[in-house]
Design a protein around this motif. Sequence first.
Motif, PDB file in Angstrom:
ATOM      1  N   MET A   1     -12.961  15.897  41.044  1.00  0.00           N
ATOM      2  CA  MET A   1     -12.430  15.685  39.702  1.00  0.00           C
ATOM      3  C   MET A   1     -11.085  16.395  39.568  1.00  0.00           C
ATOM      4  O   MET A   1     -10.973  17.578  39.853  1.00  0.00           O
ATOM      5  N   ARG A   2     -10.046  15.661  39.140  1.00  0.00           N
ATOM      6  CA  ARG A   2      -8.725  16.245  38.977  1.00  0.00           C
ATOM      7  C   ARG A   2      -8.714  17.261  37.836  1.00  0.00           C
ATOM      8  O   ARG A   2      -9.507  17.174  36.912  1.00  0.00           O
ATOM      9  N   TRP A   3      -7.768  18.203  37.914  1.00  0.00           N
ATOM     10  CA  TRP A   3      -7.709  19.220  36.862  1.00  0.00           C
ATOM     11  C   TRP A   3      -7.421  18.589  35.501  1.00  0.00           C
ATOM     12  O   TRP A   3      -7.920  19.052  34.475  1.00  0.00           O
ATOM     13  N   GLN A   4      -6.631  17.475  35.506  1.00  0.00           N
ATOM     14  CA  GLN A   4      -6.335  16.809  34.231  1.00  0.00           C
ATOM     15  C   GLN A   4      -7.601  16.259  33.579  1.00  0.00           C
ATOM     16  O   GLN A   4      -7.686  16.176  32.344  1.00  0.00           O
ATOM     17  N   ASP A   5      -8.579  15.885  34.398  1.00  0.00           N
ATOM     18  CA  ASP A   5      -9.838  15.335  33.880  1.00  0.00           C
ATOM     19  C   ASP A   5     -10.809  16.432  33.461  1.00  0.00           C
ATOM     20  O   ASP A   5     -11.860  16.130  32.895  1.00  0.00           O
ATOM     21  N   ARG A   6     -10.452  17.684  33.719  1.00  0.00           N
ATOM     22  CA  ARG A   6     -11.325  18.801  33.370  1.00  0.00           C
ATOM     23  C   ARG A   6     -10.841  19.554  32.127  1.00  0.00           C
ATOM     24  O   ARG A   6     -11.345  20.638  31.835  1.00  0.00           O
ATOM     25  N   ILE A   7      -9.888  18.988  31.412  1.00  0.00           N
ATOM     26  CA  ILE A   7      -9.382  19.641  30.198  1.00  0.00           C
ATOM     27  C   ILE A   7     -10.416  19.495  29.089  1.00  0.00           C
ATOM     28  O   ILE A   7     -10.788  18.380  28.707  1.00  0.00           O
ATOM     29  N   ILE A   8     -10.887  20.618  28.587  1.00  0.00           N
ATOM     30  CA  ILE A   8     -11.883  20.615  27.507  1.00  0.00           C
ATOM     31  C   ILE A   8     -11.204  20.325  26.181  1.00  0.00           C
ATOM     32  O   ILE A   8     -11.645  19.469  25.411  1.00  0.00           O
ATOM     33  N   VAL A   9     -10.158  21.056  25.868  1.00  0.00           N
ATOM     34  CA  VAL A   9      -9.308  20.800  24.700  1.00  0.00           C
ATOM     35  C   VAL A   9      -7.867  21.044  25.125  1.00  0.00           C
ATOM     36  O   VAL A   9      -7.593  21.923  25.953  1.00  0.00           O
ATOM     37  N   ASP A  10      -6.942  20.268  24.554  1.00  0.00           N
ATOM     38  CA  ASP A  10      -5.551  20.376  24.999  1.00  0.00           C
ATOM     39  C   ASP A  10      -4.795  21.516  24.339  1.00  0.00           C
ATOM     40  O   ASP A  10      -3.653  21.804  24.711  1.00  0.00           O
ATOM     41  N   GLY A  11      -5.414  22.179  23.356  1.00  0.00           N
ATOM     42  CA  GLY A  11      -4.790  23.336  22.740  1.00  0.00           C
ATOM     43  C   GLY A  11      -3.868  23.025  21.581  1.00  0.00           C
ATOM     44  O   GLY A  11      -3.314  23.943  20.970  1.00  0.00           O
ATOM     45  N   SER A  12      -3.704  21.752  21.255  1.00  0.00           N
ATOM     46  CA  SER A  12      -2.818  21.399  20.138  1.00  0.00           C
ATOM     47  C   SER A  12      -3.409  21.802  18.796  1.00  0.00           C
ATOM     48  O   SER A  12      -2.679  22.002  17.828  1.00  0.00           O
ATOM     49  N   ASP A  13      -4.735  21.911  18.724  1.00  0.00           N
ATOM     50  CA  ASP A  13      -5.414  22.351  17.510  1.00  0.00           C
ATOM     51  C   ASP A  13      -6.095  23.686  17.820  1.00  0.00           C
ATOM     52  O   ASP A  13      -7.033  23.734  18.616  1.00  0.00           O
ATOM     53  N   ARG A  14      -5.628  24.752  17.191  1.00  0.00           N
ATOM     54  CA  ARG A  14      -6.135  26.091  17.498  1.00  0.00           C
ATOM     55  C   ARG A  14      -7.620  26.228  17.198  1.00  0.00           C
ATOM     56  O   ARG A  14      -8.360  26.847  17.955  1.00  0.00           O
ATOM     57  N   ASP A  15      -8.077  25.634  16.100  1.00  0.00           N
ATOM     58  CA  ASP A  15      -9.490  25.736  15.738  1.00  0.00           C
ATOM     59  C   ASP A  15     -10.373  25.043  16.778  1.00  0.00           C
ATOM     60  O   ASP A  15     -11.440  25.558  17.139  1.00  0.00           O
TER      61      ASP A  15
END
Length: 207
Positions: A1-15
Amino acid sequence: MRWQDRIIVDGSDRDLWLAGRRQVIGASDAAKLAKASSVDKYLAAKLAPRTFTGNGYTEQGHRWEPMMLAFAGIPQNVALIHSPDQPGFACTPDGLRVEPDGRLRLAECKAKHGKVVTGPSVGEWRQLAWQFECIPEADFIEFLWVELVQNARGEWDLRAEHRGMPHRLVIPRDHPEIVAARAQILPIATDLLTRLRVALTYERRAA
């Protein structure tokens, strides 16, 4: 699995980032994992309500981080990325750059207030080891830091010896401190994650 596919949240929303971060063992958690006998304490700290939103020191970290990343030529990262082997292990390195061969170079930035240091602290070695654990595509982490002194106005400035430049230490995956830190924290983190999942399950059922 690529690291891009392992992103849980992209961080654009702090909450959303904080919510995702609560479900996993992150690098700042791993930095504290010193004793297997203290897992209950680590779990209590993980589950405690978070009321801390920052102070003057964290503001200084945010102020200097872009400069440090620009110095290293590494783009900022705010995404929470989990390990390919364990979705409950994750980290958000301060910087992430894709190299020409597809491998990654990470960056971790620190602002040292009133301190002169030569490299990572014990807890920071654990934090770096955790980033290597969660992102095996990375072979190096740029550990970047600025040493700050307080001026007459109470503001924090770069120590004169810096000459306007951050300190930089390139740490490879096979560094002895990384190998030792990983061996220490991985069993503790595995135990902590098991207990965290049970606690969160009970928490959801009680809600």
